[in-house]
Design a protein around this motif. Structure first.
Motif, PDB file in Angstrom:
ATOM      1  N   TYR A  31       0.838  -1.205   0.000  1.00  0.00           N
ATOM      2  CA  TYR A  31       0.000   0.000   0.000  1.00  0.00           C
ATOM      3  C   TYR A  31       0.874   1.256   0.000  1.00  0.00           C
ATOM      4  N   THR A  32       1.927   1.242   0.795  1.00  0.00           N
ATOM      5  CA  THR A  32       2.820   2.401   0.855  1.00  0.00           C
ATOM      6  C   THR A  32       3.497   2.634  -0.498  1.00  0.00           C
ATOM      7  N   TYR A  33       3.886   1.544  -1.134  1.00  0.00           N
ATOM      8  CA  TYR A  33       4.548   1.642  -2.432  1.00  0.00           C
ATOM      9  C   TYR A  33       3.610   2.243  -3.486  1.00  0.00           C
ATOM     10  N   LEU A  34       2.372   1.749  -3.508  1.00  0.00           N
ATOM     11  CA  LEU A  34       1.434   2.197  -4.553  1.00  0.00           C
ATOM     12  C   LEU A  34       0.941   3.611  -4.324  1.00  0.00           C
ATOM     13  N   PHE A  35       0.572   3.943  -3.101  1.00  0.00           N
ATOM     14  CA  PHE A  35      -0.138   5.205  -2.865  1.00  0.00           C
ATOM     15  C   PHE A  35       0.728   6.297  -2.239  1.00  0.00           C
ATOM     16  N   THR A  36       1.954   5.947  -1.830  1.00  0.00           N
ATOM     17  CA  THR A  36       2.837   6.983  -1.276  1.00  0.00           C
ATOM     18  C   THR A  36       4.113   7.119  -2.105  1.00  0.00           C
ATOM     19  N   THR A  37       4.811   6.002  -2.255  1.00  0.00           N
ATOM     20  CA  THR A  37       6.083   6.047  -2.981  1.00  0.00           C
ATOM     21  C   THR A  37       5.861   6.472  -4.435  1.00  0.00           C
ATOM     22  N   LEU A  38       4.915   5.834  -5.085  1.00  0.00           N
ATOM     23  CA  LEU A  38       4.638   6.172  -6.489  1.00  0.00           C
ATOM     24  C   LEU A  38       3.830   7.453  -6.627  1.00  0.00           C
ATOM     25  N   GLY A  39       3.271   7.938  -5.507  1.00  0.00           N
ATOM     26  CA  GLY A  39       2.506   9.189  -5.549  1.00  0.00           C
ATOM     27  C   GLY A  39       1.247   9.063  -6.406  1.00  0.00           C
ATOM     28  N   TYR A  40       0.495   7.979  -6.192  1.00  0.00           N
ATOM     29  CA  TYR A  40      -0.711   7.743  -7.015  1.00  0.00           C
ATOM     30  C   TYR A  40      -1.714   8.887  -6.839  1.00  0.00           C
ATOM     31  N   ASN A  41      -2.267   9.339  -7.969  1.00  0.00           N
ATOM     32  CA  ASN A  41      -3.264  10.412  -7.948  1.00  0.00           C
ATOM     33  C   ASN A  41      -4.500   9.922  -8.699  1.00  0.00           C
ATOM     34  N   LYS A  42      -5.615   9.821  -7.987  1.00  0.00           N
ATOM     35  CA  LYS A  42      -6.839   9.279  -8.576  1.00  0.00           C
ATOM     36  C   LYS A  42      -7.482  10.221  -9.592  1.00  0.00           C
ATOM     37  N   ASP A  43      -7.039  11.467  -9.645  1.00  0.00           N
ATOM     38  CA  ASP A  43      -7.620  12.426 -10.582  1.00  0.00           C
ATOM     39  C   ASP A  43      -6.942  12.397 -11.955  1.00  0.00           C
ATOM     40  N   ILE A  44      -5.876  11.617 -12.069  1.00  0.00           N
ATOM     41  CA  ILE A  44      -5.157  11.512 -13.350  1.00  0.00           C
ATOM     42  C   ILE A  44      -5.552  10.207 -14.029  1.00  0.00           C
ATOM     43  N   ARG A  45      -5.842  10.307 -15.325  1.00  0.00           N
ATOM     44  CA  ARG A  45      -6.202   9.089 -16.056  1.00  0.00           C
ATOM     45  C   ARG A  45      -5.062   8.080 -15.975  1.00  0.00           C
TER      46      ARG A  45
END
Length: 423
Positions: A31-45
């Motif tokens: 979870y940390t890798y996907l949503f913090t390290t990679l900086g996932y942004n749900k507003d970007i396609r």
């Protein structure tokens, strides 16, 4: 140690690591890798190349039908959507995280296609809810299965009621995305009906799905056919109405001298009127179309009214005296009714015997007058051959009307059933 044992031990170690290695720490790290390290942004396609189109696969499993509203032209149904797409920003190597091949993520954390019901009749709302999760695989494939109650427009034609068949659809569109960014496609089983589906009024069949481009928007149209179950309407409307109108026709079998003919006709007509108020809630309350059944019921009421009018006129004619001359064509029709009934004609000799039997109780002058009258009647009978009285005319009216109305009722019933069942 033998070489085969070493290989077997190595395989067991790999399997153990793959199966039992998914610890809580591994999932936290993922979870940390996907949503913090990679900086996932749900507003970007979720496409590395933003010029590429995201392909969204849609499937629908209809699990229930709340009903069709003929007045509102609306179908209310329940189903589970299966929506799939690939997110390029949600991928990982399973071996790095205890062999985890998928994770369940709250739907509010990731990008989702903004699907809406295009032909809906309720306010727009996000599919699913904050309590729902999406399943993400290590390759970035996302599966979303929101539950939805669909209130959709459906053009309902009740012309063939209660044997009508309706075709209703659910249109899904990516509301804020055009076909150049989000392309909706059909899944493997794009439209299905739950095997446990049951409804007391309708049966579902022929589910289909089509994808179109409407005003540069990608739209998937999920269609289903609905067949009304006619049993309740046949047993509670058509058959009782048929019985009532046949009872009304039997008014013509009652003798005119019985004194009950008019009251019987009025009673049956009132029964038909009361029955119509009872079945009013069973008929579709819509002005968009008129069913053959409604025309049939209206025809039965008209026939009941006509029977009542003919009965009243017949009773009036029955009491006319012989001073009124009977037209020749009426006499012909009356005599024809005797022939059709295999009934012997009434000749003048019957009236002569009647007259003679009354001579004992009349005065001499009355006898003279009766003899003169009988001579005139006898002369008339010799010319015509058969005597026709007004009472015979009313009996002939009853004979003809009975078979005429019976024929009209049976024919109209057959036509109504034929046209309705041909839907």
């Amino acid at each position: 140690m033998k070489r085969s044992e070493i290989i077997l031990l190595w395989i067991l170690c790999v399997i153990t690591r793959f199966v039992a290695g998914q610890s809580g720490t591994d999932m936290k790290n993922l979870y940390t890798y996907l949503f913090t390290t990679l900086g996932y942004n749900k507003d970007i396609r979720p496409k590395q190349n933003q010029n590429e189109v995201i392909s969204v696969s849609v499937e629908l499993l209809l699990t229930g039908l709340h009903g069709l509203d003929e007045t509102k032209q609306q179908m209310t149904s329940v189903g589970v959507l299966t929506i799939k797409w690939r997110d390029d920003y949600l991928s990982w190597t399973p071996s790095s995280y205890g062999g985890a091949t998928y994770i369940d993520v709250p739907q509010g954390l990731v990008w989702k296609p903004d699907l809406q019901v295009q032909n809906g009749l309720t306010d727009f709302a996000e599919l699913g809810g904050s309590f729902m999760n999406l399943r993400v695989s290590n390759a970035g494939d996302v599966t979303w299965m929101p539950y939805k109650v669909f209130d959709t427009k459906c053009k309902i034609d009740t012309t063939f009621f209660p044997f009508d068949q309706q075709e209703c659809s659910i249109k899904l569109v990516a509301w804020n995305s055009d076909a150049s960014t989000v392309n909706i496609t059909k899944g493997t089983n794009a439209m299905q009906i739950d095997g446990d589906f049951s409804n007391g009024q309708w049966t579902m069949s022929s589910p289909t799905a089509d994808v179109i481009i409407d005003d540069n928007d990608s739209v998937i149209i999920l269609k289903v056919k609905l067949d009304r179950k006619p049993k309740i309407y046949v047993l509670n409307i058509i058959i009782p109405m048929l019985f009532l109108i046949i009872l009304d026709v039997f008014t013509f079998t009652l003798p005119n001298d019985s004194g009950e003919k008019m009251s019987y006709s009025v009673t049956v007509f009132l029964s038909i009127s009361i029955f119509m108020t009872i079945i009013a809630n069973l008929l579709p309350p819509t002005s968009h179309s008129t069913s053959y059944l409604e025309i049939y019921i209206l025809l039965d009421v008209a026939l009941g009214t006509l029977i009542l009018v003919i009965t009243a006129i017949s009773l009036r004619i029955h009491n006319w005296t012989k001073d009124r001359e009977i037209p020749s064509w009426v006499k012909m029709l009356t005599i024809l009714s005797w022939r059709l009934q295999c009934r012997p004609a009434i000749h003048s000799i019957d009236h002569d015997e009647n007259t003679v039997s009354q001579i004992d109780v009349t005065s001499y002058n009355e006898v003279e007058m009766n003899v003169k009258e009988e001579k005139d009647v006898k002369q008339h009978n010799e010319n015509s051959g058969e005597t026709v009285l007004w009472t015979d005319v009313t009996s002939a009216i009853d004979f003809y009307m009975f078979f005429l109305f019976l024929f009209i009722i049976l024919l109209s019933t057959a036509i109504c059933f034929g046209l309705s069942s041909s839907a």
